[in-house]
Design an enzyme around this catalytic site. Sequence first.
Site, mmCIF file in Angstrom:
data_model
loop_
_atom_site.group_PDB
_atom_site.id
_atom_site.type_symbol
_atom_site.label_atom_id
_atom_site.label_comp_id
_atom_site.label_asym_id
_atom_site.label_seq_id
_atom_site.Cartn_x
_atom_site.Cartn_y
_atom_site.Cartn_z
ATOM 1 N N SER A 9 -22.012 25.494 17.872
ATOM 2 C CA SER A 9 -21.985 25.228 16.422
ATOM 3 C C SER A 9 -21.271 23.829 16.241
ATOM 4 C CB SER A 9 -21.261 26.349 15.823
ATOM 5 O OG SER A 9 -20.971 25.912 14.207
ATOM 6 N N HIS A 32 -26.445 24.624 17.109
ATOM 7 C CA HIS A 32 -26.375 25.740 15.750
ATOM 8 C C HIS A 32 -25.813 24.725 14.654
ATOM 9 C CE1 HIS A 32 -25.879 29.417 14.057
ATOM 10 N NE2 HIS A 32 -24.847 29.048 13.618
ATOM 11 N N ASP A 34 -25.009 24.849 10.681
ATOM 12 C CA ASP A 34 -24.382 25.841 9.798
ATOM 13 C C ASP A 34 -24.282 25.033 8.229
ATOM 14 O OD1 ASP A 34 -23.586 28.205 11.095
ATOM 15 O OD2 ASP A 34 -22.107 26.919 11.995
ATOM 16 N N MET A 36 -23.717 25.554 4.583
ATOM 17 C CA MET A 36 -23.121 26.411 3.375
ATOM 18 C C MET A 36 -22.957 25.672 2.215
ATOM 19 S SD MET A 36 -19.763 27.497 5.631
ATOM 20 C CE MET A 36 -19.762 27.726 7.664
ATOM 21 N N HIS A 65 -28.552 27.753 10.603
ATOM 22 C CA HIS A 65 -28.100 28.862 10.291
ATOM 23 C C HIS A 65 -27.599 28.702 8.580
ATOM 24 C CE1 HIS A 65 -24.459 32.147 10.060
ATOM 25 N NE2 HIS A 65 -25.481 32.595 9.367
ATOM 26 N N MET A 67 -26.406 29.779 5.192
ATOM 27 C CA MET A 67 -25.465 30.585 4.447
ATOM 28 C C MET A 67 -25.353 30.115 3.087
ATOM 29 S SD MET A 67 -22.674 30.576 7.466
ATOM 30 C CE MET A 67 -23.308 29.324 8.400
ATOM 31 N N MET A 136 -23.471 38.940 12.508
ATOM 32 C CA MET A 136 -22.394 37.978 12.384
ATOM 33 C C MET A 136 -21.312 38.841 12.840
ATOM 34 S SD MET A 136 -23.098 35.071 11.009
ATOM 35 C CE MET A 136 -21.412 34.499 11.043
ATOM 36 N N GLY A 144 -13.433 29.379 14.030
ATOM 37 C CA GLY A 144 -12.232 29.586 14.342
ATOM 38 C C GLY A 144 -11.693 31.030 14.121
ATOM 39 N N ASP A 174 -22.644 35.572 16.235
ATOM 40 C CA ASP A 174 -22.122 34.274 15.738
ATOM 41 C C ASP A 174 -20.772 34.572 14.985
ATOM 42 O OD1 ASP A 174 -21.625 32.081 14.569
ATOM 43 O OD2 ASP A 174 -23.206 32.170 13.146
ATOM 44 N N GLY A 176 -16.491 33.966 16.661
ATOM 45 C CA GLY A 176 -15.290 34.545 17.556
ATOM 46 C C GLY A 176 -15.661 34.657 19.142
ATOM 47 N N GLY A 196 -18.399 27.982 18.338
ATOM 48 C CA GLY A 196 -18.109 26.803 17.735
ATOM 49 C C GLY A 196 -16.834 26.246 18.288
HETATM 50 C C1 DX5 Z 1 -19.304 30.771 10.500
HETATM 51 C C2 DX5 Z 1 -20.453 30.035 11.260
HETATM 52 C C3 DX5 Z 1 -20.364 29.939 12.663
HETATM 53 C C4 DX5 Z 1 -19.076 29.140 13.065
HETATM 54 C C5 DX5 Z 1 -18.688 29.916 14.482
HETATM 55 O O1 DX5 Z 1 -19.620 31.398 9.416
HETATM 56 O O2 DX5 Z 1 -21.816 30.731 10.986
HETATM 57 O O3 DX5 Z 1 -21.652 29.431 13.313
HETATM 58 O O4 DX5 Z 1 -19.157 27.885 13.428
HETATM 59 O O5 DX5 Z 1 -17.765 29.170 14.746
HETATM 60 P P1 DX5 Z 1 -16.449 29.992 15.935
HETATM 61 O O6 DX5 Z 1 -17.215 30.002 17.001
HETATM 62 O O7 DX5 Z 1 -15.401 29.056 15.905
HETATM 63 O O8 DX5 Z 1 -16.152 31.550 15.374
HETATM 64 ZN ZN ZN Z 2 -23.474 30.081 12.285
#
Ligand code: DX5
Ligand code: ZN
Length: 223
Positions: A9, A32, A34, A36, A65, A67, A136, A144, A174, A176, A196
């Site tokens: 990500s 990936h 994101d 938002m 992705h 959101m 998710m 993070g 996706d 952690g 990510g």
């Molecule tokens: C969070 C995003 C993820 C995020 C994951 O809402 O959809 O794609 O970047 O980041 P990590 O891998 O650090 O949890």
């Molecule tokens: Zn994502």
Amino acid sequence: MGSCRIHPSILSADFANLESELRRISTADAVHVDVMDNHFVPNLTIGLPVVKRIGEASELPLDVHLMINDVDRWAPGYADLGADSVTFHAEASAAPIRLARELRSRGTKAAMALRPATAVEPYLDMLPELDMLLLMTVEPGFGGQAFLDVILPKIRRARAAIDGSGLPVALQVDGGITRDTILRAAEAGADVFVAGSSVYGTEDPDAAIDALRHVVAPTGTGL
Ligand code: DX5
Ligand code: ZN
């Protein structure tokens, strides 16, 4: 366990240097991205023009992705810019079957995401409409965060339903995903892993991708 695809990500990359950041994940299976809108989630990232340039600047397939609210309106634009897959949230779509068909008709893989507390069962009859299901493993919005083990039973149930259907639907997780958590997700049945901070938070993102793959497939033979 099935296959293991790693989608880093770029949320955890340096947004001032996206082109060079993309070169640091050359061994990834896709990038990936994101998106938002500060409404569906309490964070704001990038939109169509920037995602378009990321697609042009990278050889990797784009895994978008979304959101965002009002996703029925916005998702087709991401298909039109050449994304390999476009993921919308079930919670944000007024007509998810119509939207999935719309995405496929534009030549993009249709994917649907569920927030951690959204049950998968009401959506299982939709599997024939989807190329990928995203479960998710953190509350969406930020990189993070810690992997939610409470989602593992849902991953197992989704895997059983996909296998039972015989359909080629990918099962993505996706949030952690690290060297500590990826095996639990893989054993539960996930086969596409977004990562990510555990990729971009290291000195060598390509090496981090390799390390994640190695946890799932220690022999490196792709299982
Ligand atoms: C969070 C995003 C993820 C995020 C994951 O809402 O959809 O794609 O970047 O980041 P990590 O891998 O650090 O949890
Ligand atoms: Zn994502």
